[in-house]
Design a protein around this motif. Structure first.
Motif, PDB file in Angstrom:
ATOM      1  N   HIS A 544      -6.586   0.715   3.277  1.00 16.33           N
ATOM      2  CA  HIS A 544      -5.704   1.451   1.894  1.00 16.33           C
ATOM      3  C   HIS A 544      -5.426   0.885   1.291  1.00 16.33           C
ATOM      4  O   HIS A 544      -4.885   1.569   0.881  1.00 16.33           O
ATOM      5  N   VAL A 545      -5.879   0.019   0.204  1.00 21.49           N
ATOM      6  CA  VAL A 545      -5.971  -0.204  -0.314  1.00 21.49           C
ATOM      7  C   VAL A 545      -6.518   0.741  -1.475  1.00 21.49           C
ATOM      8  O   VAL A 545      -8.076   0.257  -1.560  1.00 21.49           O
ATOM      9  N   THR A 548      -5.919   3.463  -7.024  1.00 19.05           N
ATOM     10  CA  THR A 548      -4.391   3.892  -7.742  1.00 19.05           C
ATOM     11  C   THR A 548      -3.047   3.084  -7.448  1.00 19.05           C
ATOM     12  O   THR A 548      -2.543   1.775  -7.945  1.00 19.05           O
ATOM     13  N   ALA A 549      -3.573   2.560  -6.199  1.00 17.40           N
ATOM     14  CA  ALA A 549      -2.505   1.737  -5.292  1.00 17.40           C
ATOM     15  C   ALA A 549      -2.898   0.007  -6.065  1.00 17.40           C
ATOM     16  O   ALA A 549      -2.457  -0.438  -6.589  1.00 17.40           O
ATOM     17  N   LEU A 552      -0.918  -0.098  -9.365  1.00 14.46           N
ATOM     18  CA  LEU A 552       0.397   0.248  -9.122  1.00 14.46           C
ATOM     19  C   LEU A 552       0.887  -1.444  -8.579  1.00 14.46           C
ATOM     20  O   LEU A 552       1.230  -2.495  -9.220  1.00 14.46           O
ATOM     21  N   ILE A 553      -0.246  -2.023  -8.079  1.00  9.57           N
ATOM     22  CA  ILE A 553       0.031  -3.535  -7.549  1.00  9.57           C
ATOM     23  C   ILE A 553      -0.607  -4.278  -8.708  1.00  9.57           C
ATOM     24  O   ILE A 553       0.180  -5.241  -8.924  1.00  9.57           O
ATOM     25  N   GLY A 586       4.708   3.543  -3.817  1.00 14.83           N
ATOM     26  CA  GLY A 586       3.410   3.639  -3.330  1.00 14.83           C
ATOM     27  C   GLY A 586       3.184   3.117  -3.165  1.00 14.83           C
ATOM     28  O   GLY A 586       1.749   3.301  -2.304  1.00 14.83           O
ATOM     29  N   ILE A 587       3.973   1.832  -2.118  1.00  9.51           N
ATOM     30  CA  ILE A 587       3.167   0.882  -1.194  1.00  9.51           C
ATOM     31  C   ILE A 587       4.159   1.457  -0.188  1.00  9.51           C
ATOM     32  O   ILE A 587       5.261  -0.103  -0.233  1.00  9.51           O
ATOM     33  N   MET A 591       0.200  -0.599   4.300  1.00 12.04           N
ATOM     34  CA  MET A 591      -0.910  -0.889   2.752  1.00 12.04           C
ATOM     35  C   MET A 591      -0.180  -2.484   3.260  1.00 12.04           C
ATOM     36  O   MET A 591      -1.279  -3.571   2.809  1.00 12.04           O
ATOM     37  N   LYS A 659       0.380  10.384 -12.315  1.00  8.72           N
ATOM     38  CA  LYS A 659      -0.613  10.467 -11.082  1.00  8.72           C
ATOM     39  C   LYS A 659      -1.734  11.412 -11.149  1.00  8.72           C
ATOM     40  O   LYS A 659      -1.228  12.327 -10.903  1.00  8.72           O
TER      41      LYS A 659
END
Length: 702
Positions: A544-545, A548-549, A552-553, A586-587, A591, A659
């Protein structure tokens, strides 16, 4: 690219004039890329759309027709690399028809022009339209004296030496007219194309996107020896200057060319009317995938040559012929097998193995089948798709591909389904490791439960780790990963960074490697020992990561130490660290749970520690978006960018708080379109989105 195009009926004279100028530029650029560089910049369907748009505007505003109108132009100027040959008779193109109604109109126009009654006999020939490179060959006293490409229709390139290497082209004719110019199409069969690409890839050379590009590039070689080594073929279908008639009819003349020793298409027939033409079109379309060479439609010609002479020509096309084109983005082909691929997260993905067919300018031999529901003819909620028609091995299927979208199966022709066919049974065990394959409630996919013991998952995770958006290690790709895994040299990411110490000497002696290639690989690995935090997170391949994720993380935690500590401290559905993770825009909880589960697995944690020990992980700071015109906006890049790479444009947009999405939707704010944009630009226009050229985009972001 400008605003969404209005309907032709709504255009003012000034708007029509401006758009005709823009269309002339776009079509001219596409003609040069296709005819001279053998490197198309847009799909055939998009090119045809531009030509139809240009013709429609000219029809409404005839006084605005430009001197350089695409309607009057054939091909592109010949390359300066070749000597020139002026055609004794111009090599014109054909008008196109796309619907049955277009063919009916074509026949009715001919009857009106010739003043023929509706019941008067009017025969046509119908033959496949070969997707290759047009060639004109001149014979004098039976001897081949020259051969030329179409060029701009008036002047072509002298490729005589190259044409002499093609086995289908006779060097000498017996019983031919004193002067005879034979015209036809140079092409490459699917089997020869695949073999050529394999040889090119093995030799480290350029591979070709489709047989047409391969044929054109092979014929237009300055060294005839290269052409001779390429498996080119030729179909004769017409003639130009001739000292005496070949026959009284088109069909008779083609038969005479065959008797002289030329290859002519066996599917050409004589038809008595429109119904016969359309029936033959359907028959050829149904056989398209099994012909062994590319066609993109069916050509109809008035059979009687005296009627052809009366009908004559328009500025760039004959009145007595038309090409009935197939859809450029769809084709029918045979589904030979269904194979299951196991991904890095254990997902079992069914793939259709197809009889190769060209769709959207690319040879397609595989198509995604998504999951068990899609094969069975239903969606994830159990509702029927394709009216409930399932997909089976041995089916004739319609494949579609728009732009850069992965080929998919759209529908099934039940009338051609074999009587003995059986519904496809989705496997309940992993085809690689034999572990149970389960489908969890609410999920559409089956997953292998083998995890670490499943070789397929391990290999796919390693492929992901070295991929461009993750560690991007130069010199090691999917093929190298598979080879090193099979050898037992790498089993997890940390092994890549100790490969030189453990197996450096063995690699240098391995077939296909050597001192230089091994040194390049080890240098590429060494250069990736320092890696930004976001690339490391993405490279771990956590379910799921996505890219883009991961970014963000990384921006939220800043450093590997803070991120790792937070993940180990987090507990699903409870605790301050869990809440912090879920509060990142976004998380979501799915996720977040995947991240926490990954770091709480002892085997994963041990593998991460071994990997991190080999790396220097760069901190990531959240960029300032103050004053940014695109902060919070969704942007899609499509086509070819000329002033920056796609990766650079994407990084710049994200640094300004935007984005970057991979597909166009109603939620997209800007679509930045370069040459060859294709389906994404088309969808943006349909949705009324803001389209920007590269220059307009650069102005927007300052």
């Amino acid at each position: 690219m400008g605003p969404v195009r209005r309907a032709v009926e709504e255009l003012t004279s000034a708007q029509a004039k401006a758009e005709l100028a823009m269309l002339a530029r776009e079509i001219a650029a596409a003609d040069l890329a296709y005819h001279q560089a053998d490197a198309p910049v847009m799909p055939d369907a998009d090119y045809d759309t531009l030509k139809r748009r240009n013709a429609a505007i000219e029809a409404r505003f005839p006084e605005l027709k430009r001197p350089d109108s695409p309607s009057d132009r054939v091909g592109a100027a010949p390359s300066e690399a070749f000597a020139k040959i002026r055609h004794s008779v111009p090599m014109l193109s054909l008008a196109n028809g796309f619907e049955d109604a277009d063919i009916t109109d074509f026949a009715e126009r001919i009857r009106r022009f010739l003043n023929l009654a509706a019941d008067a006999p009017l025969a046509f020939t119908a033959e496949p339209k070969i997707d290759g490179l047009s060639l004109s060959i001149r014979y004098e006293n039976g001897e081949m004296v020259q051969a030329a490409t179409r060029g701009d229709g008036e002047t072509g390139e002298n490729v005589t030496a190259n044409a002499r290497t093609i086995a289908d082209i006779p060097h000498r004719l017996e019983g031919a007219p004193e002067v005879l110019e034979v015209r036809g199409e140079v092409y490459m069969s699917h089997a020869d194309f695949a073999a050529l690409n394999e040889r090119q890839e093995a030799a480290g050379g350029k591979t070709f996107a489709n047989p047409r590009n391969a044929a054109a590039g092979s014929l237009r070689q300055l060294d005839a020896a290269i052409t001779a080594a390429r498996p080119l073929r030729f179909f004769a279908y017409a003639w130009a200057e001739i000292s005496e008639p070949l026959a009284d009819t088109q069909s008779g003349a083609i038969a005479r060319l065959a008797a002289l020793g030329f290859s002519t298409n066996p599917l050409m027939i004589r038809c008595e009317g429109i119904a016969d033409l359309l029936a033959h079109y359907r028959a050829i379309e149904a056989r398209r995938a099994t012909l062994g060479y590319d066609i993109d439609g069916v050509v109809y010609k008035v059979d009687r040559l005296d009627l052809q002479a009366r009908l004559g020509f328009r500025s760039a096309t004959p009145r007595w012929a038309i090409a009935h084109k197939f859809s450029a983005e769809r084709a029918t082909t045979l589904l030979e097998a269904i194979e299951i691929q196991v991904g890095r997260t254990g997902a079992l993905s069914p793939v259709a193995r197809l009889t190769p067919v060209t769709v959207g300018g690319v040879v397609v031999s595989n198509a995604t089948l998504h999951n068990a529901d899609y094969i069975a003819g239903r969606d994830s909620r159990g509702n029927p798709i394709r009216e409930g028609r399932d997909i089976r091995v041995g089916d004739w299927v319609t494949v579609y591909r728009a732009g850069d979208v992965i080929p998919k199966i759209e529908d099934v022709d039940l009338t051609r389904r074999p009587a003995e066919s059986q519904p496809y049974s989705f496997p309940e065990t992993c085809p690689v490791c034999g572990s149970d394959a389960i489908r969890e409630p609410g999920e559409a996919v089956h997953r292998c439960t083998g995890n670490l013991i499943c070789p397929a998952q391990a290999v796919e995770k390693l492929k992901h780790f070295v991929s461009r958006d993750a560690f991007d290690i130069e010199g090691i790709g999917a093929k190298q990963v598979e080879a090193f895994f099979q050898e037992g040299w790498i089993r997890e990411p940390a092994d890549i960074f100790t490969l030189e110490v453990r197996h450096g000497e063995s690699l240098r002696k391995r077939e296909g490697w050597g001192e230089k290639s091994a040194a390049n690989l080890f240098r590429g690995i060494s250069e990736r020992r320092s890696i930004p935090l976001n690339r490391l997170i993405f490279g771990l391949g956590i379910r799921h990561v996505g890219e883009t994720a991961a970014r963000l993380i990384a921006r939220s935690y800043g450093s590997w130490a803070r991120f790792q500590m937070a993940m180990e401290a987090a507990r699903e559905h409870e605790g301050e660290d869990w809440e912090t993770l879920n509060n990142i825009d976004g998380i979501g909880p799915v996720m977040a749970a995947s991240l926490v589960d990954f770091f709480h697995d002892p085997a994963n944690r041990a593998a991460i520690e071994r990997l991190v020990a080999e790396l220097s992980i760069e901190d990531v700071e959240a960029p300032s978006t103050e004053g940014s015109a695109i902060a919070g906006k969704t942007v899609v890049f499509t086509g070819t960018l000329e002033k920056m790479t796609r990766a650079e444009a994407k990084a710049r947009a994200e640094a300004l708080g935007a984005k970057v999405a991979g597909s166009v939707s109603a939620r997209t704010d800007y679509v930045v379109a370069g040459p060859g944009a294709g389906s994404k630009e088309k969808k943006a226009r349909e949705l009324g989105l803001t389209l920007l050229s590269e220059d307009e985009w650069l102005d927007l972001i300052g």
